[in-house]
Design a protein around this motif. Structure first.
Motif, PDB file in Angstrom:
ATOM      1  N   VAL A 196       0.837  -0.918   0.020  1.00 10.39           N
ATOM      2  CA  VAL A 196      -0.206  -0.198  -0.266  1.00 10.39           C
ATOM      3  C   VAL A 196       1.019   0.850  -0.209  1.00 10.39           C
ATOM      4  CG1 VAL A 196      -1.340   1.384   0.923  1.00 10.39           C
ATOM      5  CG2 VAL A 196      -1.523  -1.498   1.428  1.00 10.39           C
ATOM      6  N   HIS A 197       0.776   2.114  -0.895  1.00  8.79           N
ATOM      7  CA  HIS A 197       1.462   3.225  -1.250  1.00  8.79           C
ATOM      8  C   HIS A 197       0.680   4.034  -0.386  1.00  8.79           C
ATOM      9  CE1 HIS A 197       4.250   2.098  -4.113  1.00  8.79           C
ATOM     10  NE2 HIS A 197       3.387   1.339  -4.253  1.00  8.79           N
ATOM     11  N   LEU A 198       1.242   5.264   0.625  1.00  3.28           N
ATOM     12  CA  LEU A 198       0.200   5.929   1.398  1.00  3.28           C
ATOM     13  C   LEU A 198       1.447   7.715   1.239  1.00  3.28           C
ATOM     14  CD1 LEU A 198      -1.366   4.858   3.977  1.00  3.28           C
ATOM     15  CD2 LEU A 198      -2.575   5.116   1.783  1.00  3.28           C
ATOM     16  N   PRO A 199       0.735   8.436   1.597  1.00  2.00           N
ATOM     17  CA  PRO A 199       1.482   9.858   1.918  1.00  2.00           C
ATOM     18  C   PRO A 199       1.911  10.276   3.124  1.00  2.00           C
ATOM     19  CG  PRO A 199      -0.771  10.669   0.829  1.00  2.00           C
ATOM     20  CD  PRO A 199      -0.415   9.002   0.788  1.00  2.00           C
ATOM     21  N   PHE A 230      -2.355  11.622  13.203  1.00  2.32           N
ATOM     22  CA  PHE A 230      -1.406  10.772  12.208  1.00  2.32           C
ATOM     23  C   PHE A 230      -1.074  10.959  10.828  1.00  2.32           C
ATOM     24  CE2 PHE A 230      -4.785   8.612  14.770  1.00  2.32           C
ATOM     25  CZ  PHE A 230      -4.133   7.934  15.816  1.00  2.32           C
ATOM     26  N   PRO A 231      -0.020  10.301  10.822  1.00  4.07           N
ATOM     27  CA  PRO A 231       0.625  10.818   9.260  1.00  4.07           C
ATOM     28  C   PRO A 231       0.083   9.561   8.610  1.00  4.07           C
ATOM     29  CG  PRO A 231       2.780  10.949  10.198  1.00  4.07           C
ATOM     30  CD  PRO A 231       1.436  11.096  11.995  1.00  4.07           C
ATOM     31  N   LEU A 232      -0.797  10.529   7.536  1.00 11.68           N
ATOM     32  CA  LEU A 232      -1.482   9.128   6.651  1.00 11.68           C
ATOM     33  C   LEU A 232      -0.522   7.406   6.261  1.00 11.68           C
ATOM     34  CD1 LEU A 232      -4.097   8.161   5.066  1.00 11.68           C
ATOM     35  CD2 LEU A 232      -3.333   9.216   3.174  1.00 11.68           C
ATOM     36  N   ASP A 233       0.584   7.446   6.629  1.00  7.17           N
ATOM     37  CA  ASP A 233       1.267   6.576   6.082  1.00  7.17           C
ATOM     38  C   ASP A 233       1.703   5.471   7.376  1.00  7.17           C
ATOM     39  OD1 ASP A 233       3.302   8.231   7.039  1.00  7.17           O
ATOM     40  OD2 ASP A 233       4.340   7.712   5.847  1.00  7.17           O
ATOM     41  N   GLY A 250      -2.015  -9.606   4.714  1.00  4.12           N
ATOM     42  CA  GLY A 250      -1.110  -9.360   4.044  1.00  4.12           C
ATOM     43  C   GLY A 250      -0.348  -8.783   3.454  1.00  4.12           C
ATOM     44  N   ARG A 251      -1.156  -7.098   3.375  1.00 10.98           N
ATOM     45  CA  ARG A 251      -0.326  -6.250   2.923  1.00 10.98           C
ATOM     46  C   ARG A 251       0.775  -5.401   4.145  1.00 10.98           C
ATOM     47  NH1 ARG A 251      -5.399  -3.291   0.854  1.00 10.98           N
ATOM     48  NH2 ARG A 251      -5.979  -3.554   3.000  1.00 10.98           N
ATOM     49  N   THR A 252       1.541  -4.272   3.232  1.00 10.49           N
ATOM     50  CA  THR A 252       2.704  -3.435   4.297  1.00 10.49           C
ATOM     51  C   THR A 252       1.957  -2.689   3.420  1.00 10.49           C
ATOM     52  OG1 THR A 252       4.307  -4.517   2.903  1.00 10.49           O
ATOM     53  CG2 THR A 252       4.487  -5.434   4.864  1.00 10.49           C
ATOM     54  N   VAL A 253       2.862  -1.169   3.705  1.00 12.58           N
ATOM     55  CA  VAL A 253       2.471   0.428   4.020  1.00 12.58           C
ATOM     56  C   VAL A 253       3.858   1.010   3.600  1.00 12.58           C
ATOM     57  CG1 VAL A 253       1.930   2.149   4.591  1.00 12.58           C
ATOM     58  CG2 VAL A 253       0.701   1.157   5.344  1.00 12.58           C
ATOM     59  N   VAL A 254       3.755   1.241   2.542  1.00 15.96           N
ATOM     60  CA  VAL A 254       5.323   2.097   2.145  1.00 15.96           C
ATOM     61  C   VAL A 254       5.111   3.544   2.411  1.00 15.96           C
ATOM     62  CG1 VAL A 254       6.505   0.466   0.842  1.00 15.96           C
ATOM     63  CG2 VAL A 254       5.168   1.494  -0.281  1.00 15.96           C
ATOM     64  N   THR A 255       5.802   3.863   2.302  1.00 22.84           N
ATOM     65  CA  THR A 255       5.898   6.150   2.474  1.00 22.84           C
ATOM     66  C   THR A 255       5.556   5.884   0.978  1.00 22.84           C
ATOM     67  OG1 THR A 255       6.784   6.457   4.501  1.00 22.84           O
ATOM     68  CG2 THR A 255       6.636   8.376   3.272  1.00 22.84           C
ATOM     69  N   ASP A 256       4.556   7.353   0.213  1.00 22.48           N
ATOM     70  CA  ASP A 256       5.157   7.641  -1.030  1.00 22.48           C
ATOM     71  C   ASP A 256       4.310   8.630  -0.805  1.00 22.48           C
ATOM     72  OD1 ASP A 256       5.146   8.035  -4.237  1.00 22.48           O
ATOM     73  OD2 ASP A 256       4.766   6.238  -4.548  1.00 22.48           O
ATOM     74  N   ASP A 257       4.675   9.893  -1.086  1.00 26.00           N
ATOM     75  CA  ASP A 257       4.288  11.393  -1.400  1.00 26.00           C
ATOM     76  C   ASP A 257       3.587  11.362  -2.201  1.00 26.00           C
ATOM     77  OD1 ASP A 257       4.528  12.169   1.549  1.00 26.00           O
ATOM     78  OD2 ASP A 257       6.439  12.517   1.725  1.00 26.00           O
ATOM     79  N   THR A 258       3.797  11.100  -3.571  1.00 22.47           N
ATOM     80  CA  THR A 258       3.149  10.968  -4.487  1.00 22.47           C
ATOM     81  C   THR A 258       1.748   9.548  -4.434  1.00 22.47           C
ATOM     82  OG1 THR A 258       4.823   9.295  -5.701  1.00 22.47           O
ATOM     83  CG2 THR A 258       5.675  11.375  -5.932  1.00 22.47           C
ATOM     84  N   ALA A 259       1.607   9.485  -4.029  1.00 28.37           N
ATOM     85  CA  ALA A 259       0.603   8.054  -3.663  1.00 28.37           C
ATOM     86  C   ALA A 259      -1.181   9.005  -3.434  1.00 28.37           C
ATOM     87  CB  ALA A 259       0.452   6.751  -2.838  1.00 28.37           C
ATOM     88  N   GLY A 260      -2.375   8.382  -4.162  1.00 32.84           N
ATOM     89  CA  GLY A 260      -3.106   9.142  -4.222  1.00 32.84           C
ATOM     90  C   GLY A 260      -3.824   9.846  -3.869  1.00 32.84           C
ATOM     91  N   MET A 261      -5.145  10.453  -4.019  1.00 33.86           N
ATOM     92  CA  MET A 261      -5.844  12.066  -4.064  1.00 33.86           C
ATOM     93  C   MET A 261      -5.175  12.176  -2.553  1.00 33.86           C
ATOM     94  SD  MET A 261      -9.403  11.010  -2.217  1.00 33.86           S
ATOM     95  CE  MET A 261      -9.919  12.786  -2.154  1.00 33.86           C
ATOM     96  N   PHE A 262      -4.770  11.952  -1.750  1.00 37.54           N
ATOM     97  CA  PHE A 262      -4.041  12.360  -0.205  1.00 37.54           C
ATOM     98  C   PHE A 262      -2.922  13.015  -0.219  1.00 37.54           C
ATOM     99  CE2 PHE A 262      -7.593  10.736   1.741  1.00 37.54           C
ATOM    100  CZ  PHE A 262      -8.317  11.236   1.946  1.00 37.54           C
TER     101      PHE A 262
END
Length: 243
Positions: free
Chosen positions: A149-152, A189-192, A205-217
């Motif tokens: 999961v890519h999240l900013p 909280f930071p979204l990631d 089974g999913r993991t989060v990676v920090t990605d400040d270009t990902a998604g609407m936020f």
């Protein structure tokens, strides 16, 4: 007090109706399923005729560039029906910081909804809430690629739907604000990080990676989606919601 709740069968609307009835008000839910269409106007005049307050919780079916048309048409129809029906107060639900994210079509559409209400002839109240805790599963789904999961790092102040409905019901039963009330959850909280907390509580089974270009936020600058000043802070913590 007689109160019509448009969108009254949805997540927030059904709770608002329940709370208003428990407080002794005559609250009636209206939606497409009950024959009321805010876009075509079908059943709208009948739904709001003679009521004291209208709570409008209807929402655009999309978050894209077609959403402004939904809010313009629905608000124009509502204001016309409400004026004809003698409504004394209209309440809508919006988003904290919505006017600070011009790059998102849906946020611009919600600002348009607010502006139409403010310019109308009927006393009003706008309740702005931070992001719903219930929406985190959708947020995770939007930016999932395989098991990642890519999240900013966008700061988010999640609020429980129950707390939002409490505030909307209270405002609906009160004197028109002719202004805006912000309501937010108690923690930022930071979204990631919020994504990691969610997946740790509900492993899939999913993991989060920090990605400040990902998604609407990713379009959100700084902490504009968090509460400021005299905002009301709701009691439910995200960890309590997950539990």
């Amino acid at each position: 007090m007689k109160i019509a709740v448009l969108g009254g069968t949805g997540r927030i609307g059904s709770q608002v109706v329940k709370k208003l009835k428990a407080a002794g008000h005559e609250a009636v839910p209206h939606s497409l399923s009950t024959g009321v269409d805010v876009i075509t106007g079908q059943g709208l005049e009948e739904a709001v005729a003679g009521v004291d307050v209208v709570v409008n919780l209807t929402n655009s079916p999309t978050f894209d560039d077609s959403s402004p048309a939904f809010f313009r048409t629905s608000m124009d129809n509502l204001l016309a029906a409400a004026r004809k029906g003698g409504v004394g107060h209209i309440v809508i639900l919006s988003i904290v910081g919505v006017d600070k994210v011009p790059d998102l079509d849906y946020y611009r559409a919600k600002v348009l909804q607010e502006d139409i209400l403010k310019a109308g002839p009927i006393p009003y109240s706008i309740v702005r809430a931070t992001q719903f805790m219930d929406f985190m599963d959708s947020v995770l789904a939007w930016t999932t690629e395989g098991d990642t999961v890519h999240l900013p790092t966008t700061p988010i102040q999640p609020i429980a739907a129950q707390d939002v409905s409490d505030t909307v019901a209270e405002v609906a039963a009160g004197t028109p604000l002719n202004g805006t009330l912000d309501v937010a959850g108690p923690d930022v909280f930071p979204l990631d990080e919020l994504g990691r907390i969610t997946l740790n509580a509900r492993p899939d089974g999913r993991t989060v990676v920090t990605d400040d270009t990902a998604g609407m936020f990713a379009a959100v600058q700084g902490d504009v989606l968090t509460a400021k000043g005299d905002a009301r802070i709701a009691p439910t913590h995200y960890t309590d919601y997950l539990a």
